[in-house]
Design an enzyme around this catalytic site. Structure first.
Site, PDB file in Angstrom:
ATOM      1  N   SER A 141      -1.324   0.482  -6.363  1.00 28.14           N
ATOM      2  CA  SER A 141      -2.112  -0.002  -7.497  1.00 28.14           C
ATOM      3  C   SER A 141      -2.206   1.107  -8.532  1.00 28.14           C
ATOM      4  O   SER A 141      -2.173   2.292  -8.187  1.00 28.14           O
ATOM      5  CB  SER A 141      -3.510  -0.368  -7.003  1.00 28.14           C
ATOM      6  OG  SER A 141      -4.381  -0.592  -8.085  1.00 28.14           O
ATOM      7  N   TYR A 157     -11.114   2.253  -2.366  1.00 27.14           N
ATOM      8  CA  TYR A 157      -9.824   1.623  -2.672  1.00 27.14           C
ATOM      9  C   TYR A 157      -8.932   2.594  -3.441  1.00 27.14           C
ATOM     10  O   TYR A 157      -7.754   2.772  -3.134  1.00 27.14           O
ATOM     11  CB  TYR A 157     -10.073   0.350  -3.485  1.00 27.14           C
ATOM     12  CG  TYR A 157      -8.832  -0.459  -3.794  1.00 27.14           C
ATOM     13  CD1 TYR A 157      -8.232  -1.252  -2.816  1.00 27.14           C
ATOM     14  CD2 TYR A 157      -8.256  -0.436  -5.065  1.00 27.14           C
ATOM     15  CE1 TYR A 157      -7.095  -1.996  -3.097  1.00 27.14           C
ATOM     16  CE2 TYR A 157      -7.127  -1.175  -5.351  1.00 27.14           C
ATOM     17  CZ  TYR A 157      -6.549  -1.959  -4.368  1.00 27.14           C
ATOM     18  OH  TYR A 157      -5.418  -2.689  -4.645  1.00 27.14           O
TER      19      TYR A 157
HETATM   20  N1  LIG Z   1      -4.390  -8.887  -6.468  1.00 30.90           N
HETATM   21  C1  LIG Z   1      -4.380  -7.829  -7.251  1.00 30.90           C
HETATM   22  O1  LIG Z   1      -4.834  -7.894  -8.412  1.00 30.90           O
HETATM   23  C2  LIG Z   1      -3.778  -6.527  -6.775  1.00 30.90           C
HETATM   24  C3  LIG Z   1      -3.619  -5.505  -7.715  1.00 30.90           C
HETATM   25  C4  LIG Z   1      -3.061  -4.301  -7.303  1.00 30.90           C
HETATM   26  C5  LIG Z   1      -2.663  -4.141  -5.988  1.00 30.90           C
HETATM   27  N2  LIG Z   1      -2.862  -5.167  -5.086  1.00 30.90           N
HETATM   28  C6  LIG Z   1      -2.437  -4.932  -3.704  1.00 30.90           C
HETATM   29  O2  LIG Z   1      -1.605  -5.987  -3.280  1.00 30.90           O
HETATM   30  C7  LIG Z   1      -1.697  -6.146  -1.864  1.00 30.90           C
HETATM   31  C8  LIG Z   1      -1.933  -7.612  -1.531  1.00 30.90           C
HETATM   32  O3  LIG Z   1      -3.175  -7.983  -2.089  1.00 30.90           O
HETATM   33  P1  LIG Z   1      -3.575  -9.473  -2.436  1.00 30.90           P
HETATM   34  O4  LIG Z   1      -4.017  -9.481  -3.848  1.00 30.90           O
HETATM   35  O5  LIG Z   1      -2.561 -10.434  -1.975  1.00 30.90           O
HETATM   36  O6  LIG Z   1      -4.905  -9.565  -1.536  1.00 30.90           O
HETATM   37  P2  LIG Z   1      -5.462 -10.718  -0.602  1.00 30.90           P
HETATM   38  O7  LIG Z   1      -5.194 -12.047  -1.164  1.00 30.90           O
HETATM   39  O8  LIG Z   1      -6.878 -10.327  -0.333  1.00 30.90           O
HETATM   40  O9  LIG Z   1      -4.600 -10.538   0.719  1.00 30.90           O
HETATM   41  C9  LIG Z   1      -4.714  -9.377   1.487  1.00 30.90           C
HETATM   42  C10 LIG Z   1      -3.792  -9.514   2.675  1.00 30.90           C
HETATM   43  O10 LIG Z   1      -3.920  -8.345   3.482  1.00 30.90           O
HETATM   44  C11 LIG Z   1      -4.110  -8.781   4.815  1.00 30.90           C
HETATM   45  N3  LIG Z   1      -4.819  -7.790   5.622  1.00 30.90           N
HETATM   46  C12 LIG Z   1      -5.998  -7.176   5.379  1.00 30.90           C
HETATM   47  N4  LIG Z   1      -6.317  -6.355   6.392  1.00 30.90           N
HETATM   48  C13 LIG Z   1      -5.306  -6.450   7.303  1.00 30.90           C
HETATM   49  C14 LIG Z   1      -5.040  -5.855   8.560  1.00 30.90           C
HETATM   50  N5  LIG Z   1      -5.886  -4.988   9.133  1.00 30.90           N
HETATM   51  N6  LIG Z   1      -3.882  -6.172   9.191  1.00 30.90           N
HETATM   52  C15 LIG Z   1      -3.013  -7.052   8.656  1.00 30.90           C
HETATM   53  N7  LIG Z   1      -3.227  -7.680   7.483  1.00 30.90           N
HETATM   54  C16 LIG Z   1      -4.364  -7.368   6.816  1.00 30.90           C
HETATM   55  C17 LIG Z   1      -4.881 -10.085   4.708  1.00 30.90           C
HETATM   56  O11 LIG Z   1      -4.792 -10.797   5.918  1.00 30.90           O
HETATM   57  P3  LIG Z   1      -5.956 -11.797   6.445  1.00 30.90           P
HETATM   58  O12 LIG Z   1      -5.578 -13.148   5.936  1.00 30.90           O
HETATM   59  O13 LIG Z   1      -5.885 -11.663   7.920  1.00 30.90           O
HETATM   60  O14 LIG Z   1      -7.259 -11.308   5.883  1.00 30.90           O
HETATM   61  C18 LIG Z   1      -4.130 -10.729   3.557  1.00 30.90           C
HETATM   62  O15 LIG Z   1      -2.934 -11.306   4.017  1.00 30.90           O
HETATM   63  C19 LIG Z   1      -2.817  -5.226  -1.397  1.00 30.90           C
HETATM   64  O16 LIG Z   1      -2.283  -4.034  -0.858  1.00 30.90           O
HETATM   65  C20 LIG Z   1      -3.556  -4.911  -2.690  1.00 30.90           C
HETATM   66  O17 LIG Z   1      -4.238  -3.684  -2.651  1.00 30.90           O
HETATM   67  C21 LIG Z   1      -3.406  -6.341  -5.445  1.00 30.90           C
END
Ligand SMILES: NC(=O)c1ccc[n+]([C@@H]2O[C@H](COP(=O)([O-])OP(=O)(O)OC[C@H]3O[C@@H](n4cnc5c(N)ncnc54)[C@H](OP(=O)(O)O)[C@@H]3O)[C@@H](O)[C@H]2O)c1
Length: 235
Positions: A141, A157
């Site tokens: 990020s 974070y």
């Molecule tokens: N969305 C944004 O705006 C954004 C911006 C910058 C970076 N990111 C990064 O993009 C990545 C994906 O985020 P997202 O937006 O898709 O978030 P999200 O919708 O909250 O999904 C997070 C994912 O991580 C999984 N997870 C969390 N803890 C885990 C663990 N201990 N073991 C295995 N899986 C785990 C969750 O699984 P469960 O279903 O089991 O909870 C879910 O599949 C993250 O690394 C985040 O920091 C996101």
């Protein structure tokens, strides 16, 4: 019908949000995709929608035992893991600030976003080195960029993603010349469980840079970088 490339990818947190979309786009590019998730049923549901290129895998990145078991299972069934997308992540301390950080949140966040990704790399990369090919993408990020940090909000974070970026740099240096490329990708603010409904971009756009880095062609030398919209972002 997409032609199978012969490559296998493992995507953590693959059952929803950006992870599910990264899985879909990798399968569209001809990769077999291991949809790794804490809840097996959720991974199975994604795989049902994606078709035969997708395979469910149980994986909690915060558990060393779970990582070992998942990687062993994958290698036993498919022989190699050629692409690792460390996508799983949590963001649980948004309202807090650098002076008001919460230790429990910090531990959970570091164990998932930083240690989880690092231990996956430790389990998967040696096999990549033996095969002379690998792509590791750490989904990071702009919040982890030291240059771009101008606020103390989301403290755990930010620290976790800054740490993850250092892991990217260290691995890239250590793996120079092996055929394994390691990069960090910032998907941008994306509409997911984490990003919320107000985010300006959908998962299909957010997944683009991680998927691009995960499929860098043979002979490409892009490694040790942080990218957003396929362009370098300052550390
Ligand atoms: N969305 C944004 O705006 C954004 C911006 C910058 C970076 N990111 C990064 O993009 C990545 C994906 O985020 P997202 O937006 O898709 O978030 P999200 O919708 O909250 O999904 C997070 C994912 O991580 C999984 N997870 C969390 N803890 C885990 C663990 N201990 N073991 C295995 N899986 C785990 C969750 O699984 P469960 O279903 O089991 O909870 C879910 O599949 C993250 O690394 C985040 O920091 C996101």
């Amino acid at each position: 019908m997409v032609e199978y490339s012969g490559r296998t990818a493992l995507v953590t947190g693959g059952a929803r949000g950006l992870g599910a979309e990264i899985c879909r786009q990798l399968a569209d590019r001809g990769l077999r995709v291991l949809v790794a998730a804490r809840r097996r049923e959720a991974a199975e549901e994604v795989c049902r929608r994606m078709g035969p290129a997708a395979v469910p895998l149980s994986l909690d990145v915060a558990s060393a035992d779970s990582v070992t078991a998942a990687v062993d299972e994958a290698l036993e069934r498919f022989g190699t893991i050629d692409v690792l997308v460390n996508n799983a992540g949590v963001s649980i301390d948004g309202p807090r600030t650098a002076l008001d950080f919460d230790e429990d949140s910090l531990r959970v966040t570091l164990d998932t976003n930083l240690v989880g990704a690092w231990r996956l790399a430790g389990a998967v990369v040696p096999g990549m080195v033996r095969g002379g090919y690998g792509r590791v993408v750490n989904v990071s990020s702009s919040y982890g960029s030291l240059t771009l940090t101008d606020s103390g909000r989301h403290p755990s974070y930010r620290v976790s993603k800054a740490g993850l970026n250092v892991v990217t740099r260290m691995l890239a240096a250590e793996l120079a010349g092996t055929g394994v490329l390691v990069n960090s990708a910032d998907p941008g603010w994306t509409r997911t469980g984490m990003g919320g409904p107000s985010a300006p971009r959908g998962p299909e756009v957010g997944a683009d840079t991680p998927v691009w880095l995960a499929t860098l062609p043979e002979g490409d030398t892009t490694t040790g970088g942080l990218f957003a919209e396929r362009k370098p972002l300052p550390w």
